[in-house]
Design a protein around this motif. Structure first.
Motif, PDB file in Angstrom:
ATOM      1  N   UNK A   4      -0.302  14.455   6.067  1.00 32.73           N
ATOM      2  CA  UNK A   4      -0.241  13.449   7.268  1.00 32.73           C
ATOM      3  C   UNK A   4      -0.237  11.997   6.712  1.00 32.73           C
ATOM      4  N   UNK A   5       0.594  11.008   7.293  1.00 35.03           N
ATOM      5  CA  UNK A   5       0.410   9.842   7.010  1.00 35.03           C
ATOM      6  C   UNK A   5       0.369   9.087   8.360  1.00 35.03           C
ATOM      7  N   UNK A   6      -0.342   7.783   8.286  1.00 33.82           N
ATOM      8  CA  UNK A   6      -0.478   6.952   9.505  1.00 33.82           C
ATOM      9  C   UNK A   6       0.775   6.200   9.486  1.00 33.82           C
ATOM     10  N   UNK A   7       0.993   5.474  10.763  1.00 32.27           N
ATOM     11  CA  UNK A   7       2.401   4.693  11.012  1.00 32.27           C
ATOM     12  C   UNK A   7       2.265   3.436   9.913  1.00 32.27           C
ATOM     13  N   UNK A   8       1.106   2.942   9.748  1.00 35.75           N
ATOM     14  CA  UNK A   8       0.774   1.789   8.770  1.00 35.75           C
ATOM     15  C   UNK A   8       1.178   2.230   7.509  1.00 35.75           C
ATOM     16  N   UNK A  10       3.226   4.740   6.296  1.00 37.10           N
ATOM     17  CA  UNK A  10       4.571   4.965   6.368  1.00 37.10           C
ATOM     18  C   UNK A  10       5.478   3.603   6.186  1.00 37.10           C
ATOM     19  N   UNK A  11       5.077   2.658   7.279  1.00 36.17           N
ATOM     20  CA  UNK A  11       5.724   1.472   7.336  1.00 36.17           C
ATOM     21  C   UNK A  11       5.568   0.599   5.964  1.00 36.17           C
ATOM     22  N   UNK A  12       4.372   0.744   5.434  1.00 38.20           N
ATOM     23  CA  UNK A  12       4.261  -0.245   4.162  1.00 38.20           C
ATOM     24  C   UNK A  12       5.065   0.801   2.931  1.00 38.20           C
ATOM     25  N   UNK A  13       5.180   1.758   3.280  1.00 33.38           N
ATOM     26  CA  UNK A  13       5.604   2.849   1.840  1.00 33.38           C
ATOM     27  C   UNK A  13       7.210   2.362   1.963  1.00 33.38           C
ATOM     28  N   UNK A  14       7.951   2.007   3.309  1.00 29.58           N
ATOM     29  CA  UNK A  14       9.323   1.908   3.252  1.00 29.58           C
ATOM     30  C   UNK A  14       9.782   0.400   3.503  1.00 29.58           C
ATOM     31  N   UNK A  18       5.996  -1.819  11.991  1.00 29.99           N
ATOM     32  CA  UNK A  18       5.639  -0.742  13.127  1.00 29.99           C
ATOM     33  C   UNK A  18       6.641  -0.805  14.064  1.00 29.99           C
ATOM     34  N   UNK A  19       7.314  -1.806  14.447  1.00 31.43           N
ATOM     35  CA  UNK A  19       8.248  -1.980  15.241  1.00 31.43           C
ATOM     36  C   UNK A  19       9.627  -1.056  15.173  1.00 31.43           C
ATOM     37  N   UNK A  20       9.801  -1.671  13.778  1.00 30.77           N
ATOM     38  CA  UNK A  20      11.234  -0.622  13.334  1.00 30.77           C
ATOM     39  C   UNK A  20      10.904   0.945  13.204  1.00 30.77           C
ATOM     40  N   UNK A  21       9.688   1.174  12.920  1.00 29.53           N
ATOM     41  CA  UNK A  21       9.350   2.624  12.788  1.00 29.53           C
ATOM     42  C   UNK A  21       9.435   3.259  14.294  1.00 29.53           C
ATOM     43  N   UNK A  49       9.727  12.283   4.170  1.00 33.11           N
ATOM     44  CA  UNK A  49      10.815  12.554   3.524  1.00 33.11           C
ATOM     45  C   UNK A  49      12.406  12.250   3.984  1.00 33.11           C
ATOM     46  N   UNK A  50      12.200  12.651   5.165  1.00 32.49           N
ATOM     47  CA  UNK A  50      13.627  12.446   5.982  1.00 32.49           C
ATOM     48  C   UNK A  50      13.708  10.842   6.216  1.00 32.49           C
ATOM     49  N   UNK A  51      12.577   9.960   6.595  1.00 33.99           N
ATOM     50  CA  UNK A  51      12.610   8.581   6.843  1.00 33.99           C
ATOM     51  C   UNK A  51      13.396   7.947   5.384  1.00 33.99           C
ATOM     52  N   UNK A  52      12.753   8.383   4.098  1.00 34.54           N
ATOM     53  CA  UNK A  52      13.241   7.934   3.125  1.00 34.54           C
ATOM     54  C   UNK A  52      14.896   7.936   2.910  1.00 34.54           C
TER      55      UNK A  52
END
Length: 132
Positions: A4-8, A10-14, A18-21, A49-52
């Protein structure tokens, strides 16, 4: 990869907000997001992975409606692989066409740059020659 990953994270990774997420969630590009026991949103590894791939497709101008179609196919399971392949191949064809258009435009711009460089060279002051 973690479970699991937090929204923060995931947002940083990509490199998105957070609004876009959240927008991607609302548009159905990601399945319903899990919640931690604390109630905080968390993303599964397969969501990340899908978000990437979604970011890659979005960065190459795939419209949101087509992204949603693709995401729904992924979420529907392996029996949709043929359809997913079709979506990606059609996008690749459009991308190839767009790249060809951009290369033609780039050549036209380069031609104009070369022309202007020539104009400037022709109009440059000439050094004064010494006479005896």
């Amino acid at each position: 990869m973690r479970d699991y990953f937090t929204p923060g994270e995931v947002a940083e990774r990509f490199d998105l907000t957070l609004d876009t997420l959240r927008y991607y969630e609302r548009e159905g590009l990601l399945r319903r997001v899990d919640r931690a026991p604390s109630g905080h949103r968390r993303y599964r590894a397969d969501d990340v992975e899908l978000l990437g791939l979604i970011r890659c497709l979005r960065d190459t101008d795939m419209p949101i409606a087509r992204l949603r179609e693709f995401a729904e196919l992924v979420q529907a399971g392996d029996h949709t692989v043929h359809d997913r392949l079709d979506v990606l191949q059609r996008h690749q064809d459009r991308l190839d066409q767009r790249i060809a258009e951009l290369r033609a435009n780039q050549a036209a711009i380069q031609h104009k740059i070369d022309y202007y460089v020539g104009v400037l060279a022709d109009n440059a002051p000439r050094p004064v020659e010494e006479t005896s």
